[in-house]
Design a protein around this motif. Structure first.
Motif, PDB file in Angstrom:
ATOM      1  N   ASP A  50       0.841  -1.197   0.000  1.00  0.00           N
ATOM      2  CA  ASP A  50       0.000   0.000   0.000  1.00  0.00           C
ATOM      3  C   ASP A  50       0.875   1.246   0.000  1.00  0.00           C
ATOM      4  OD1 ASP A  50      -1.800   2.090   0.520  1.00  0.00           O
ATOM      5  OD2 ASP A  50      -3.128   0.770   1.637  1.00  0.00           O
ATOM      6  N   HIS A  51       0.832   2.028  -1.074  1.00  0.00           N
ATOM      7  CA  HIS A  51       1.699   3.196  -1.171  1.00  0.00           C
ATOM      8  C   HIS A  51       1.322   4.273  -0.165  1.00  0.00           C
ATOM      9  CE1 HIS A  51      -1.736   4.486  -3.649  1.00  0.00           C
ATOM     10  NE2 HIS A  51      -1.354   5.730  -3.382  1.00  0.00           N
ATOM     11  N   HIS A  52       0.084   4.239   0.361  1.00  0.00           N
ATOM     12  CA  HIS A  52      -0.301   5.198   1.399  1.00  0.00           C
ATOM     13  C   HIS A  52       0.475   4.974   2.698  1.00  0.00           C
ATOM     14  CE1 HIS A  52      -4.000   5.223  -1.206  1.00  0.00           C
ATOM     15  NE2 HIS A  52      -3.813   6.529  -1.054  1.00  0.00           N
ATOM     16  N   LEU A  53       1.028   3.783   2.854  1.00  0.00           N
ATOM     17  CA  LEU A  53       1.778   3.464   4.076  1.00  0.00           C
ATOM     18  C   LEU A  53       3.286   3.618   3.886  1.00  0.00           C
ATOM     19  CD1 LEU A  53      -0.152   0.304   5.352  1.00  0.00           C
ATOM     20  CD2 LEU A  53      -0.608   2.719   5.794  1.00  0.00           C
ATOM     21  N   MET A  57       6.832   6.346   9.661  1.00  0.00           N
ATOM     22  CA  MET A  57       6.287   5.540  10.754  1.00  0.00           C
ATOM     23  C   MET A  57       6.106   4.084  10.328  1.00  0.00           C
ATOM     24  SD  MET A  57       2.793   6.061  12.992  1.00  0.00           S
ATOM     25  CE  MET A  57       1.641   5.467  11.752  1.00  0.00           C
ATOM     26  N   TYR A  58       5.562   3.872   9.138  1.00  0.00           N
ATOM     27  CA  TYR A  58       5.319   2.506   8.687  1.00  0.00           C
ATOM     28  C   TYR A  58       6.595   1.836   8.176  1.00  0.00           C
ATOM     29  CZ  TYR A  58       0.420   3.504   9.321  1.00  0.00           C
ATOM     30  OH  TYR A  58      -0.794   3.824   9.882  1.00  0.00           O
ATOM     31  N   PHE A  59       7.554   2.618   7.731  1.00  0.00           N
ATOM     32  CA  PHE A  59       8.860   2.048   7.387  1.00  0.00           C
ATOM     33  C   PHE A  59       9.509   1.442   8.625  1.00  0.00           C
ATOM     34  CE2 PHE A  59      13.506   2.800   7.285  1.00  0.00           C
ATOM     35  CZ  PHE A  59      13.857   1.908   6.285  1.00  0.00           C
ATOM     36  N   PHE A  60       9.448   2.165   9.749  1.00  0.00           N
ATOM     37  CA  PHE A  60      10.007   1.625  10.988  1.00  0.00           C
ATOM     38  C   PHE A  60       9.177   0.452  11.504  1.00  0.00           C
ATOM     39  CE2 PHE A  60      11.536   6.187  11.561  1.00  0.00           C
ATOM     40  CZ  PHE A  60      12.805   5.901  11.094  1.00  0.00           C
ATOM     41  N   LYS A 234      -6.117  11.627  17.599  1.00  0.00           N
ATOM     42  CA  LYS A 234      -5.228  11.095  16.566  1.00  0.00           C
ATOM     43  C   LYS A 234      -3.827  10.899  17.104  1.00  0.00           C
ATOM     44  CE  LYS A 234      -3.599  11.863  11.854  1.00  0.00           C
ATOM     45  NZ  LYS A 234      -3.630  12.745  10.664  1.00  0.00           N
ATOM     46  N   ALA A 235      -3.355  11.855  17.928  1.00  0.00           N
ATOM     47  CA  ALA A 235      -2.010  11.757  18.487  1.00  0.00           C
ATOM     48  C   ALA A 235      -1.887  10.551  19.414  1.00  0.00           C
ATOM     49  CB  ALA A 235      -1.659  13.041  19.237  1.00  0.00           C
ATOM     50  N   PHE A 236      -2.900  10.349  20.263  1.00  0.00           N
ATOM     51  CA  PHE A 236      -2.863   9.201  21.171  1.00  0.00           C
ATOM     52  C   PHE A 236      -2.943   7.888  20.397  1.00  0.00           C
ATOM     53  CE2 PHE A 236      -4.285  12.096  24.711  1.00  0.00           C
ATOM     54  CZ  PHE A 236      -3.166  11.897  25.483  1.00  0.00           C
ATOM     55  N   SER A 237      -3.731   7.840  19.325  1.00  0.00           N
ATOM     56  CA  SER A 237      -3.826   6.611  18.540  1.00  0.00           C
ATOM     57  C   SER A 237      -2.497   6.287  17.859  1.00  0.00           C
ATOM     58  CB  SER A 237      -4.934   6.742  17.497  1.00  0.00           C
ATOM     59  OG  SER A 237      -4.595   7.699  16.511  1.00  0.00           O
ATOM     60  N   MET A 238      -1.687   7.322  17.578  1.00  0.00           N
ATOM     61  CA  MET A 238      -0.371   7.108  16.981  1.00  0.00           C
ATOM     62  C   MET A 238       0.651   6.662  18.020  1.00  0.00           C
ATOM     63  SD  MET A 238      -0.295  10.529  14.606  1.00  0.00           S
ATOM     64  CE  MET A 238       1.448  10.417  14.251  1.00  0.00           C
ATOM     65  N   GLN A 293      -6.277   2.835  12.100  1.00  0.00           N
ATOM     66  CA  GLN A 293      -7.265   2.729  11.028  1.00  0.00           C
ATOM     67  C   GLN A 293      -6.615   2.602   9.657  1.00  0.00           C
ATOM     68  OE1 GLN A 293     -10.481   2.267  11.516  1.00  0.00           O
ATOM     69  NE2 GLN A 293     -10.099   2.360  13.730  1.00  0.00           N
ATOM     70  N   GLU A 294      -5.468   3.270   9.452  1.00  0.00           N
ATOM     71  CA  GLU A 294      -4.788   3.186   8.160  1.00  0.00           C
ATOM     72  C   GLU A 294      -4.325   1.763   7.871  1.00  0.00           C
ATOM     73  OE1 GLU A 294      -1.720   6.096   8.776  1.00  0.00           O
ATOM     74  OE2 GLU A 294      -2.738   7.535   7.453  1.00  0.00           O
ATOM     75  N   LEU A 295      -3.779   1.119   8.895  1.00  0.00           N
ATOM     76  CA  LEU A 295      -3.315  -0.258   8.719  1.00  0.00           C
ATOM     77  C   LEU A 295      -4.489  -1.202   8.505  1.00  0.00           C
ATOM     78  CD1 LEU A 295      -0.688  -1.861   8.652  1.00  0.00           C
ATOM     79  CD2 LEU A 295      -0.891  -2.200  11.120  1.00  0.00           C
TER      80      LEU A 295
END
Length: 316
Positions: A50-53, A57-60, A234-238, A293-295
């Motif tokens: 998924d190019h959106h990821l 953050m998702y690379f790590f 959103k910050a807490f979910s991250m 949610q993105e994942l």
């Protein structure tokens, strides 16, 4: 007097004595291992496809999933084979390899968790500088530094541990080759060198923990100053998944290595080592995907695409 050169194999601690319990443990370990392979494999596939990821953050997170797969594959397959075939033996070379890969992957994972804390700090406290501070080159360098630090840590500990003369038998009171248990077999004061090396590693680890803690102090201060409700949510979910993973990783490892001898016992050591070596790689995918949610969306699209491909078959 036997020494390390005359020890050709080690005997690991058995989880159970009866055949029925051994098979039960095998089934349990197999289930945990398959769950870890599935969870981490899904994260790897989702982030790669998924190019959106394709973000820092998702690379790590992709690197963390790779390390988790390697870490659980270092210990659990041998434990499954031991339970299935009713054998405790592991070769001297196999034990050395297990120590090396375990310290390599665990050290790299802890370094990567520190890098991920920095990523969260920049994303929330310095969002306007996020692209410049965490570009693709910087991310690759930080990930390489995490893997490299784990490799150097593993080489140092393996060289120190397996250069010691061993004269206290070859029975390791653990289900995998763990350095503190191997040091108990040494008959030389030279083992103090490895003890000091372990203390040095713990000092570096404590420094990383302080960095993570200070990063999250700044993050939570910034979150509490956000005017809208959507921003803090959103910050807490991250941040909360990363904080949960760090807490699980650090608490179990610290208790395993720093618990007082007065409460130490083979059965307790077995349970604690299982908690810090097997549980985190298995539950990390659940923790990261629970509030992300993105994942979830990427996995859902991946599932739909695979289902359609299966139903429609290859297109000419």
């Amino acid at each position: 007097m036997p020494n390390s050169s005359s020890v050709s194999e080690f005997l690991l601690l058995a989880f159970a004595d009866t055949r029925e319990l051994q098979l039960l443990h095998f089934a349990l370990f197999l289930g945990i291992y398959l769950a870890a392979l599935l969870g981490n494999g899904l994260i790897l596939t989702a982030v790669a496809c998924d190019h959106h990821l394709h973000t820092p953050m998702y690379f790590f997170l992709l690197n963390l999933a790779l390390l988790d797969l390697g870490c659980i594959s270092t210990t659990l397959p041998k434990a499954m084979a031991k339970a299935l075939w009713d054998t405790r033996a592991i070769s001297y070379q196999g034990c050395a390899a297990q120590v090396f890969f375990f310290f390599f992957l665990v050290g790299a994972e802890y370094s990567l968790l520190t890098v991920m804390a920095y990523d969260r700090y920049v994303a929330i406290c310095k969002p306007l500088h996020y692209g410049s501070l965490l570009g693709s080159r910087a991310c690759a360098q930080m990930a390489a530094a995490a893997w490299g630090s784990g490799f150097l840590n593993a080489v140092l500990h393996m060289a120190n541990t397996f250069s010691l003369p061993l004269c206290q038998g070859n029975a390791v009171d653990q289900f995998f080759c763990e350095i503190p248990q191997i040091l108990k077999l040494s008959c030389s004061d030279a083992h103090l060198r490895e003890v000091w090396t372990l203390m040095f590693s713990f000092s570096l680890g404590f420094g990383c923990f302080v960095f993570i803690a200070l990063s999250y102090v700044q993050v939570f201060r910034a979150v509490l100053r956000m005017p809208s409700e959507q921003g803090p949510h959103k910050a807490f979910s991250m941040c909360l998944p990363h904080l949960a993973v760090v807490s699980l990783f650090v608490s179990t490892a610290v208790f395993a290595y720093l618990k007082p001898n007065s409460i130490s016992s083979p059965s307790l050591d077995l349970v604690v080592s299982f908690l810090y070596s097997v549980v985190p790689p298995a539950v990390n995918p659940v923790i990261y995907s629970m509030r992300n949610q993105e994942l979830k969306e990427a996995l859902r699209k991946l599932w739909i695409y695979d289902s359609l491909s299966f139903v429609m078959g290859p297109q000419s």
